[in-house]
Design an enzyme around this catalytic site. Structure first.
Site, PDB file in Angstrom:
ATOM      1  N   CYS A  85       0.843  -1.201   0.000  1.00 56.35           N
ATOM      2  CA  CYS A  85       0.000   0.000   0.000  1.00 56.35           C
ATOM      3  C   CYS A  85       0.884   1.258   0.000  1.00 56.35           C
ATOM      4  O   CYS A  85       1.503   1.574  -1.004  1.00 56.35           O
ATOM      5  CB  CYS A  85      -0.969  -0.037   1.172  1.00 56.35           C
ATOM      6  N   HIS A 194      -3.424  -5.756   1.234  1.00 55.29           N
ATOM      7  CA  HIS A 194      -2.683  -5.976   2.468  1.00 55.29           C
ATOM      8  C   HIS A 194      -2.597  -7.458   2.863  1.00 55.29           C
ATOM      9  O   HIS A 194      -3.460  -7.951   3.597  1.00 55.29           O
ATOM     10  CB  HIS A 194      -3.352  -5.204   3.607  1.00 55.29           C
ATOM     11  N   GLU A 196      -0.647  -8.745   5.027  1.00 48.99           N
ATOM     12  CA  GLU A 196      -0.376  -8.880   6.465  1.00 48.99           C
ATOM     13  C   GLU A 196      -1.665  -8.917   7.287  1.00 48.99           C
ATOM     14  O   GLU A 196      -1.641  -9.302   8.463  1.00 48.99           O
ATOM     15  CB  GLU A 196       0.530  -7.739   6.948  1.00 48.99           C
TER      16      GLU A 196
END
Length: 223
Positions: A85, A194, A196
């Site tokens: 991002c 994302h 994560e």
């Protein structure tokens, strides 16, 4: 294997990235934007957030943070670097990746679980996947539209450097539905969604993002 995660003023996904590294069985090391070196890590993640408040352009100030000088040198030497991002925006501003990220075409912030297709499973960050594999990971951005001129887009396509592509819908107007790209060597990857945030069943929406972190650990172990 140690993976450093850089914290800039305004980073907000650095803790999540550190946790993802640990869940993948890597050693996570916090790096500060003002550090003069990378503290001996084997790979680096530039996390999401709003570095330096996203003033000027997203990532434009972070690109000149002290830690970026050794990071750029390390990336050019082959160290695996992942920009997520805002981190993707920083990598483009630093010219480690081509193109730019601009305001979403609908002019609204978007936050959703996003379906992706892995287009290149041979990079340092995607080798745990298969070409064409479909995954679901969260997406949240206001300036996530990937743009480049036609010659650059053709080159990325022709060289297999489109890493991931949006499926079902294009959430931000990215040209050719591109969600992530790699450099020529495949050690530097930028991704707008994302991974994560998709490493545990408890928080979901899947564990599909974990492969980005296991991939780099396997790549480094095999080197």
């Amino acid at each position: 294997m140690t993976i450093g995660v850089v914290t800039f003023p305004g980073s907000l996904d650095d803790s999540d990235a550190l946790r993802a590294v640990r869940i993948a069985s890597g050693d996570a090391v916090s790096l500060w934007h003002g550090d003069a070196d990378l503290r001996g890590v084997d790979a680096v993640v530039l996390p999401g957030g709003f570095s330096y408040g996203d003033y000027l352009r997203c990532g434009a100030i972070a690109r000149f943070a002290p830690i970026m000088e050794p990071l750029i040198d390390a990336a050019r030497g082959g160290m695996p670097i992942l920009g997520i991002c805002n981190g993707f925006q920083v990598l483009c501003e630093a010219h480690l990746l081509p193109g730019a990220l601009v305001r979403n075409d609908h002019r609204k912030f978007v936050c959703r679980d996003q379906r992706l297709r892995i287009e290149n499973a041979s990079t340092a960050w995607t080798s745990s996947y298969e070409d064409g594999q479909e995954i679901v990971i969260p997406l949240k951005n206001g300036e996530g539209g990937f743009v480049a001129d036609d010659a650059t887009l053709d080159r990325l396509e022709g060289e297999g450097r489109v890493v991931a592509r949006y499926l079902e819908c294009n959430p931000n107007g990215s040209y050719r539905d591109i969600a992530g790209v790699a450099n020529e060597r495949g050690n530097v990857v930028g991704l707008m969604p994302h991974p994560e945030h998709a490493v545990e069943t408890l928080t979901g929406p899947s564990t599909d993002g974990l492969g980005f972190f296991t991939s780099v650990l396997m790549s480094m172990a095999a080197a």
